[in-house]
Scaffold this motif. Structure first.
Motif, mmCIF file in Angstrom:
data_model
loop_
_atom_site.group_PDB
_atom_site.id
_atom_site.type_symbol
_atom_site.label_atom_id
_atom_site.label_comp_id
_atom_site.label_asym_id
_atom_site.label_seq_id
_atom_site.Cartn_x
_atom_site.Cartn_y
_atom_site.Cartn_z
ATOM 1 N N VAL A 204 24.468 2.280 52.750
ATOM 2 C CA VAL A 204 25.013 2.554 51.675
ATOM 3 C C VAL A 204 24.077 1.402 50.589
ATOM 4 O O VAL A 204 24.286 0.285 50.692
ATOM 5 C CB VAL A 204 26.463 2.230 51.404
ATOM 6 N N GLN A 205 23.543 2.150 49.774
ATOM 7 C CA GLN A 205 22.675 1.516 48.579
ATOM 8 C C GLN A 205 23.262 1.481 47.498
ATOM 9 O O GLN A 205 23.989 2.380 46.967
ATOM 10 C CB GLN A 205 21.135 2.025 48.628
ATOM 11 N N ASN A 206 23.161 0.391 46.509
ATOM 12 C CA ASN A 206 23.382 0.152 45.380
ATOM 13 C C ASN A 206 24.788 0.363 45.058
ATOM 14 O O ASN A 206 25.461 1.352 44.089
ATOM 15 C CB ASN A 206 22.468 1.340 44.401
ATOM 16 N N LEU A 222 26.040 -6.361 43.315
ATOM 17 C CA LEU A 222 25.470 -4.881 43.665
ATOM 18 C C LEU A 222 24.906 -5.195 45.170
ATOM 19 O O LEU A 222 24.005 -6.208 45.253
ATOM 20 C CB LEU A 222 24.150 -4.673 42.805
ATOM 21 N N TRP A 223 25.422 -4.558 45.951
ATOM 22 C CA TRP A 223 24.921 -4.525 47.319
ATOM 23 C C TRP A 223 24.190 -3.393 47.877
ATOM 24 O O TRP A 223 24.436 -2.334 47.341
ATOM 25 C CB TRP A 223 26.339 -4.492 48.088
ATOM 26 N N ASN A 224 23.372 -3.772 48.824
ATOM 27 C CA ASN A 224 22.786 -2.837 49.638
ATOM 28 C C ASN A 224 23.286 -3.055 51.078
ATOM 29 O O ASN A 224 23.115 -4.109 51.783
ATOM 30 C CB ASN A 224 21.224 -2.838 49.813
ATOM 31 N N ASN A 225 23.770 -1.877 51.732
ATOM 32 C CA ASN A 225 24.462 -2.322 52.905
ATOM 33 C C ASN A 225 23.880 -1.441 54.014
ATOM 34 O O ASN A 225 23.535 -0.119 53.869
ATOM 35 C CB ASN A 225 25.998 -2.099 52.912
ATOM 36 N N ALA A 226 23.578 -1.809 55.324
ATOM 37 C CA ALA A 226 22.874 -1.000 56.584
ATOM 38 C C ALA A 226 23.592 -1.305 57.759
ATOM 39 O O ALA A 226 23.968 -2.577 58.003
ATOM 40 C CB ALA A 226 21.563 -1.326 56.371
#
Length: 671
Positions: A204-206, A222-226
């Motif tokens: 899940v980005q931005n 603001l998170w970028n998740n993987a």
């Protein structure tokens, strides 16, 4: 060579060593035994067969030879046998030795290969360690907050930037549910939203959310998740990279405020107005626009300074908030405001106008300044008057223009007939342009007489045009609004200089020329006058420029500078229409005028009104004390002229003395 070959080689070497140690003794023993046996039995055998001493000696000799031969043969075979074994073993040893050498070389090669592999392994391990250290450095020293966690929300690890930003120690958060610690209560749902998206999309980005720091501060993140798989523990974890957007969000809000809000009043501005209007138009929401413009505000701003003007506007904005919601009021520009109300009822509009007029007319005071504000209002409706933004803006402009031109302090609702007035105004502007192109203008000259001697001492150049079906005052007003007045001024100056050179230079007479505010504000006026004076070889002492107070107050400092340069060139300066608008004695004390023209409005009343007579008398006395000559404008009655003589006014101008004359008639008068 395998292990078996290696063992055989060792065995062969062992047997060879044994033979080398035992074989010589074996041969010697056999030889010794045979020798003893031969000695023991051979002598008996000889004794048995020898019958004489000679035979005995001979047989002893044969015995010796035989012994030598037999033992030699026996030794030969014994030695040969041993030698063959030794040779065989030697060959075997040699072969095994060669094999051992080969094996040794293989071992050496294997050892070298092993050493290389060990070195490669060490290099690889060093690289892995360095890479691990590098990754750890990135993790710990990154300017991004990094959090690893399980899908249940339990925090597995955090980096230094996270702890520095949020203020949490590692023990405060590792092993805890991050959403219970970081998310504000109203945003707890975001964890479940994020976890659901990760399970379906794996990244899940931005993704934005609020985060609560240890000290209670709220951050915009603001998170970028993987999701990634960890083979060490056979678990899937989430890695989140977070950026602090708090300052950026604050800057965005500031930029929004700067872009959409007026800094002085706090009201929304033109950009916000257009956005809001378009939104209402798209929603088909009926509304009324009130376009407010303060009357004569520029005089307050220019006479008392911009700070004073800004203070009034802030105060007036607070007045508007007593009857309007802040979100409905917009600062258009300068002293103009626009108000939107979702009400098109004429009765309610009238009430609003009365409320605006009531709150506006209150006297405003700031330090030693008193200001009596009034406001003109243009009104238009949606959708009755127009169905788009441009149409509404045009309508409210026309309505406000009508209110201003009808006497100010008025509220005028848009009417379709206003378009005709605008078109008429545009036609007049085109007519003025054509008159300039075709040189349809001409100059007439109104004499200014000495009240004492009755002699013409100067003439005022006035512009006329037969092709214009309006009076010259209205033409000047239109030209000032359109900006054409600057071209008209230049034409008048050039024509007046040409006439002065060709027709009037021989007379002892002063030529007065009016200069508009646009000309005073023009940065190239002085250069133009300097060049045209040289072109026509005019004596500047015979030229006087008339300036109104209105033309000076737009920028009083600039006006002083321009007048100083005009005086330096040799031109005279007259203050025209003195007593109208916002006359200030500061002009007379700080600007080097040569003469002062008393406005016709005072001259009209000096016969019937004592106050007007006293004012005119004071103006004349003040002018004389300041070294200025006085000119009374608009003299139309003998009684006025008589009073002016008694008041010691220097010069007079008006229809009683002379109307504006054509050049030919003027020359006859002068002669």
């Amino acid at each position: 060579m395998d292990k078996k070959d290696y063992d055989i080689s060792n065995l062969a070497i062992s047997e060879a060593d044994t033979i080398k140690e035992k074989s010589p003794w074996k041969t010697i023993v056999i030889y010794t035994i045979l020798g003893f046996l031969w000695i023991l039995f051979s002598d008996r055998f000889v004794d048995l067969f020898a019958d004489s001493h000679e035979t005995y000696k001979l047989m002893q000799s044969y015995k010796g030879v035989f012994y030598v031969v037999v033992t030699a043969v026996i030794l030969f075979y014994l030695i040969k046998y041993d030698y063959s074994k030794i040779m065989k073993l030697t060959n075997d040893v040699s072969e095994k030795n060669e094999e051992l050498v080969s094996f040794s070389e293989e071992l050496i090669a294997m050892d070298e290969d092993l050493q290389q592999k060990i070195e490669s392994l060490n290099i690889a391990m060093k690289s892995i360690n360095e890479q691990k250290q590098f990754i750890d450095d990135i993790f710990q020293n990154s300017n991004t907050s990094i959090v690893t966690w399980g899908l249940d929300g339990e925090v597995l690890d955090i980096n230094n930037h996270f702890t520095e930003l949020m203020g949490y120690d590692r023990q405060d958060i590792i092993g805890k549910k991050w959403y219970e610690i970081l998310l504000p209560e109203e945003q707890k749902y975001k964890y479940y939203e994020l976890a659901s998206k990760l399970e379906s999309d794996r990244k899940v980005q931005n993704y934005e959310n609020k985060a609560v720091a240890k000290d209670g501060r709220i951050f915009d993140m603001l998170w970028n998740n993987a999701m990634i798989y960890n083979p060490q523990n056979d678990l899937t974890i989430v890695v989140s990279f977070g950026i602090d957007l708090t300052m950026q969000k604050q800057n965005e809000r500031r930029i929004y405020e700067l872009a959409y809000n007026d800094k002085l009043t706090g009201f929304k501005n033109l950009i916000a107005f257009e956005n809001d209007i378009n939104s209402k138009i798209n929603k088909k929401t009926s509304f009324t626009l009130y376009y407010l413009d303060m009357d004569n505000f520029k005089h307050l701003n220019e006479i008392h300074g911009h700070k004073c003007g800004d203070m009034f506007l802030k105060d007036y904005a607070s007045r508007l908030l007593t009857i309007f919601d802040r979100t409905n009021v917009y600062r258009w520009c300068g002293d103009e405001f626009v108000i939107i109300e979702e009400d098109t009822n004429d009765i309610n509009i009238t009430k609003r106008i009365d409320e605006i007029a009531l709150l506006t007319k209150n006297i405003w005071k700031y330090k030693n300044v008193e200001y009596y504000p009034s406001v003109s209002i243009g009104i238009t409706k949606f959708p009755e008057d127009a169905e788009n933004l441009e149409g509404l803006k045009k309508n409210m402009d026309m309505a406000l223009y009508k209110a201003k031109s009808s006497g100010k302090s008025l509220a005028v609702a848009y009417h379709s007939d206003f378009q005709k007035d605008i078109e008429k105004k545009l036609d007049l502007e085109n007519t003025i342009t054509q008159a300039l192109i075709n040189e349809s203008f001409r100059l007439v000259f109104q004499p200014i007489y000495s009240i004492k001697t009755g002699r013409i001492i100067s003439i005022e150049a006035l512009i006329r045009c037969k092709s214009l079906n309006i009076n010259i005052g209205e033409m000047i007003n239109i030209a000032e609004e359109s900006g054409q007045i600057l071209q008209i001024d230049r034409w008048v100056i050039k024509k007046a200089f040409e006439i002065m050179k060709n027709e009037l230079d021989k007379y002892d007479i002063l030529l007065s020329i009016n200069l508009s505010a646009k000309s005073i504000a023009s940065p190239d006026l002085i250069d133009y006058l300097s060049n045209i004076t040289k072109e026509y070889n005019i004596n500047p002492n015979k030229i006087e420029f008339e300036l109104t107070e209105h033309s000076l107050i737009f920028d009083i400092d600039w006006s002083k500078e321009v007048i100083g340069k005009l005086k330096h060139l040799g031109f005279g300066i007259a203050l025209d229409d003195f007593g109208t608008r916002y006359s200030s004695l500061n002009y007379l004390s700080t600007i080097p005028f040569d003469s002062l023209k008393i406005d016709k409005s005072y001259i009209d009343k000096i016969v019937d009104t004592d106050k007007s007579r006293v004012i005119v008398e004071q103006i004349i006395d003040l002018s004389h004390n300041l070294g200025l000559t006085t000119v009374a404008e608009g003299i139309e009655e003998n009684e006025q002229l008589d009073i002016l003589k008694k008041l010691d006014c220097d010069y007079g101008q008006g229809y009683l003395l002379d109307k504006p004359l054509e050049l030919e008639d003027l020359i006859i008068k002068i002669n």
